[in-house]
Structures are given as structure tokens and as C-alpha cells.
Design an enzyme around this catalytic site. Structure first.
Site, PDB file in Angstrom:
ATOM      1  N   CYS A  26       0.870  -1.170   0.000  1.00 24.37           N
ATOM      2  CA  CYS A  26       0.000   0.000   0.000  1.00 24.37           C
ATOM      3  C   CYS A  26       0.911   1.225   0.000  1.00 24.37           C
ATOM      4  CB  CYS A  26      -0.940  -0.025   1.205  1.00 24.37           C
ATOM      5  SG  CYS A  26      -0.089   0.034   2.790  1.00 24.37           S
ATOM      6  N   THR A  27       0.475   2.328   0.572  1.00 23.47           N
ATOM      7  CA  THR A  27       1.261   3.561   0.527  1.00 23.47           C
ATOM      8  C   THR A  27       2.564   3.453   1.296  1.00 23.47           C
ATOM      9  OG1 THR A  27      -0.836   4.765   0.448  1.00 23.47           O
ATOM     10  CG2 THR A  27       1.145   6.057   0.874  1.00 23.47           C
TER      11      THR A  27
END
Length: 459
Positions: A26-27
Site C-alpha cells: 500500500c502507501t
């Protein structure tokens, strides 16, 4: 360390390529689905210079590297680790034991996270328009302003299409059919719900029932329910339709049946659910006021820890789509909780004698001020516990203030400093009170953490 070297060093610490089922990111986090969790050397992984923290969630081993780095490491890991044979279904035992609420939150998270960049871009564009209008930097009806308005509103208009595609992938259905269901719900021949106050929708007679032709632009619940039903229908059809006819029969029956269900059953039912949820939250917001902000701001970090916070995207989108509210009054509260994590992290940085912890806490704290809270929360505050409590205190005080001053946003997906762009369009006073709440959350978390103290980690 170079990203290639990080990947090469990391692979044996998680049990080697043969222990890896799949990798995603993810981020800020690299996520591993592994066959045997006991083969992971967690202590050695956390000692790596670039690692900011580790934890397990949803049966996945997750390593925090930070924004802008994790995607590069992911690419290198993909070269070194090859998932198991195609078609080999191996589910880790820990993931099968997830309760229904957590599974529900994870599903919503997996649906919404891929489209968050689109929402963020739209929110930033709305902020740019707000700045231009606030300071009279462009003609209100000029061509540039009109184009920017189109650019900023496009994602919200076609939100059901984006969600239909993403939800269908998560539910195991054809994502393009999911997008088509979203297109049906937002068809130009259906009256935009924002126009209901000034126009009356036309209706059609179906088996004696008058069904209004209302669109669902910007809504969330109708498309999620419709695509879920569509996925179940498609799965049944795949079992009974001969393979030679599936290309013709399955899409035709699926779109026709799911389309009718979306417009005449799921849509109206979802509007009722959405109004009920919005009404309940509005009641709490109006009558509980700062007490609600104090409670929500203090507990939000626990929701982030559990992963349930992603489920709030549905509620926030429903608030924006509801004509009675039209703003997001929840996001400023969440933002205070995130900012407070950064304030607590700075207190850790000031007080700790651990050079490695000090090195991690500085960038991770400022990352929290930019709205990405996992590095400081999982990598520092939660491990030391008392800074996490200090951050909860700061989030509670900041949340109480922004609710008391009725701070709201016109989008979702942003928090911290970037959230200014979706706060400013609602007025200068809205921005000033948001910044005051920001300061209250960060400073009170900083002071609370210093007062509570913590047991410093050894080198």
C-alpha cells in the site's frame, strides 16, 4: 541501502521464496502472505536499517518502509520471490480465523484503497478552485475555472463506476460488468440526486409500481450492494451455463438482471440506509457535540490499529452525497487523531536516547502531519505504548475542538496538512479553526507524551 540490497537481505528473513504465497503493498507497507509465520525472523527484520516497524494484520505480515520507498522495494522483491504454483490455494490459518467484522472492514478497504488517489486528486483540485475563488485569482465564470470544475467533479460523478470495477474484482466477478452497473446507476437519463430540490424525477410503471428514475451519482452503498448481488448471480450462471455459450449468455443475463435490481431494489433501499446512517451521525454530531469529537478523536487510532478505519469511507461518501448535509464532518476528527500521532512521535524523538528510534521518529512524525500515520504509529508509538496513549489524548482534545467549531471538509481521503485544500473551500473561518485544532492535537499529544514518559528501547 539500495532497494535491491534490501530485497535480497529481506527475503531469507521471511523464510525464503518458498515461504511466500503473494506480495502486495500500500502507501507505506509491504505485505506478505506466507505459508508458515514461524519461519519469519521478526527481530532481524526490525533491525534492518530501512524498516520502520512490523505487524500482522488480516493474516498478512506487514513491514513499514514509508511512502515513496515501499513501491520500489516491492518491485525488487517481485524479482527475487516467485509465488507458489498457479492455482495453488493456500490460506494461512491466521487469516481464516478473522472475525466477520474485520473481514467486512478488509473488503471495504480493498475496494476503496485503489481509488483513493483519484479522490485525493479531486479533493486537491477542489482546494485549488477554493483558493482561486477566495483570493479572486481567476474569473468565476472563466474558461479555466470551468475546466477545473469539470476536472474536480468528474471522479465524484462517476464514483459508482470506479467502485463497481473495484468491488467486482474483490467479489470475484467480471470488473467490467461491475463498471457497467455503475454506469447504469449514473446514466444521464436519470435525474442527478443533487437536483431533487428543484426538479421532479420522471417515473416508470413496473408491475403496477411507480419507480422514480433517480440517479446515484456520488453515492457508495447502491453500487456496493448491486455489484455484490451481481457477483453472486454471475457465479451461479457460470455453474449452469455451458462453456460454449458463457460469453453470450452470462453478460446478457447478468447486466439485465443486476441492472433492474440496482435501479428498482438496491438503489432505493440503499438511499434509505444512507439517510438512516447520516441521520444518526448528524444527531450525535448535533447533540453530543464536543463530547462526540472527544470520544471519536481519542478512539480513532485504535480503529486504525484494527484496520476498521477504512470502512468509514462509505459513511463519509454517504454524508457528502446526502443533500441534508453535503459535507464531511467526520474527517476533521480523524485528521486530529493522525496529527496527534505525529506530535507524540516528536516527543519520543526529543526524549529517547536510542539513536535508531530517534532517526525513525523524526521523518515518521512529519509523515503523520502529511496524513500517513502508519510509520509513526506502528513503528514508534504503539511499540512504546505510552506515546500511543499520549496521541489518543491529543486526538481527543483536537477532535472536541473541531466538532465544537463545526469544522467540515468537502471531500475525503486527505488528512493533516494536505487536508487544508478540502477545508478552505468551505470558508476562511473553517480553515482557521482547523489549524487551531491541528495545533491543539499536536501540542497536547507532545506534552501528554512527555508527562507520561516511556520505557526507552535499548540499542
Amino acid at each position: 541501502m539500495q532497494h535491491k540490497e534490501i530485497a535480497r537481505e529481506l527475503l531469507p528473513l521471511i523464510g525464503g521464496a518458498e515461504n511466500v504465497i503473494s506480495i502486495s503493498h500500500c502507501t507505506t507497507r509491504l505485505r506478505f502472505n506466507v505459508r508458515d509465520e514461524t519461519k519469519i525472523d521478526i527481530a532481524a527484520v526490525e533491525k534492518m536499517e530501512s524498516v520502520q516497524g512490523t505487524f500482522f494484520r488480516y493474516g498478512l505480515f506487514q513491514i513499514i518502509f514509508g511512502a515513496g520507498v515501499v513501491n520500489k522495494i516491492y518491485k525488487e522483491m517481485a524479482h527475487y520471490s516467485v509465488p507458489g504454483p498457479i492455482g495453488q490455494e493456500i490460506q494461512p490459518e491466521s487469516q481464516s480465523n478473522i472475525n466477520l467484522l474485520t473481514k467486512f472492514a478488509k473488503t471495504l478497504s480493498d475496494i476503496f484503497v485503489p481509488i483513493i488517489p483519484v479522490i485525493v486528486a479531486s479533493g486537491l483540485l477542489m482546494g485549488l478552485i477554493g483558493v482561486l475563488k477566495e483570493f479572486s485569482l481567476g474569473a468565476y465564470d472563466g474558461p479555466v475555472m470551468k475546466l477545473l470544475d469539470i476536472f474536480s467533479s468528474a471522479a465524484f460523478i462517476i464514483l459508482p463506476v470506479l467502485l463497481g470495477f473495484s468491488a467486482a474484482k474483490q467479489f470475484g466477478a467480471n470488473p467490467f460488468l461491475g463498471a457497467v452497473i455503475g454506469g447504469i446507476l449514473t446514466h444521464p437519463d436519470l435525474l442527478d440526486p443533487s437536483m431533487l430540490g428543484s426538479q421532479k424525477p420522471s417515473s416508470v410503471d413496473i408491475l403496477g409500481f411507480q419507480v422514480p428514475l433517480i440517479g446515484y451519482q456520488g453515492t457508495v452503498i447502491p453500487i456496493l450492494l448491486s455489484v455484490y448481488i451481481m457477483s453472486k448471480l454471475e457465479r451461479i450462471l457460470k455453474r449452469i451455463v455451458p462453456r460454449s455459450l458463457d460469453l453470450l449468455v452470462i453478460p446478457f443475463i447478468t447486466v439485465m438482471t443486476a441492472g433492474f435490481a440496482a435501479l428498482f431494489i438496491m438503489g432505493p433501499l440503499s438511499l434509505l440506509i444512507g439517510h438512516l446512517v447520516s441521520g444518526c451521525l448528524g444527531f450525535v454530531y448535533q447533540y453530543a457535540g464536543p463530547a462526540a469529537g472527544f470520544l471519536f478523536g481519542g478512539l480513532y487510532s485504535l480503529l486504525v490499529f484494527s484496520g476498521l478505519h477504512h470502512s468509514f469511507y462509505v459513511i463519509e461518501a454517504s454524508l457528502l452525497a446526502d443533500p441534508q448535509y453535503g459535507v464531511n464532518f467526520l474527517l476533521p476528527i480523524w485528521s486530529m487523531a493522525n496529527v496527534a500521532q505525529g506530535g507524540a512521535g516528536l516527543a519520543v524523538c526529543l526524549k529517547t536516547k536510542n539513536a535508531n528510534l530517534k532517526k525513525i521518529s523524526i521523518p515518521a512524525s512529519f509523515t503523520a502531519f502529511l496524513g500517513i500515520v502508519e510509520p509513526i504509529m506502528f513503528g514508534v508509538n504503539l511499540k512504546l505504548l505510552r506515546p500511543f496513549i499520549g496521541a489518543s489524548i491529543g486526538g481527543a482534545l483536537g477532535g472536541a475542538y473541531v466538532v465544537f467549531m463545526h469544522v467540515a471538509a468537502n471531500s475525503y481521503g486527505l488528512s493533516g496538512i494536505p487536508m487544508i485544500s478540502i477545508i478552505l473551500p468551505l470558508g476562511t473561518a473553517n480553515l482557521i479553526h482547523y489549524l487551531i485544532g491541528f495545533a491543539i492535537a499536536a501540542i497536547s499529544a507532545f506534552i501528554a507524551t512527555l508527562c507520561l514518559g516511556f520505557k526507552d528501547e535499548k540499542e
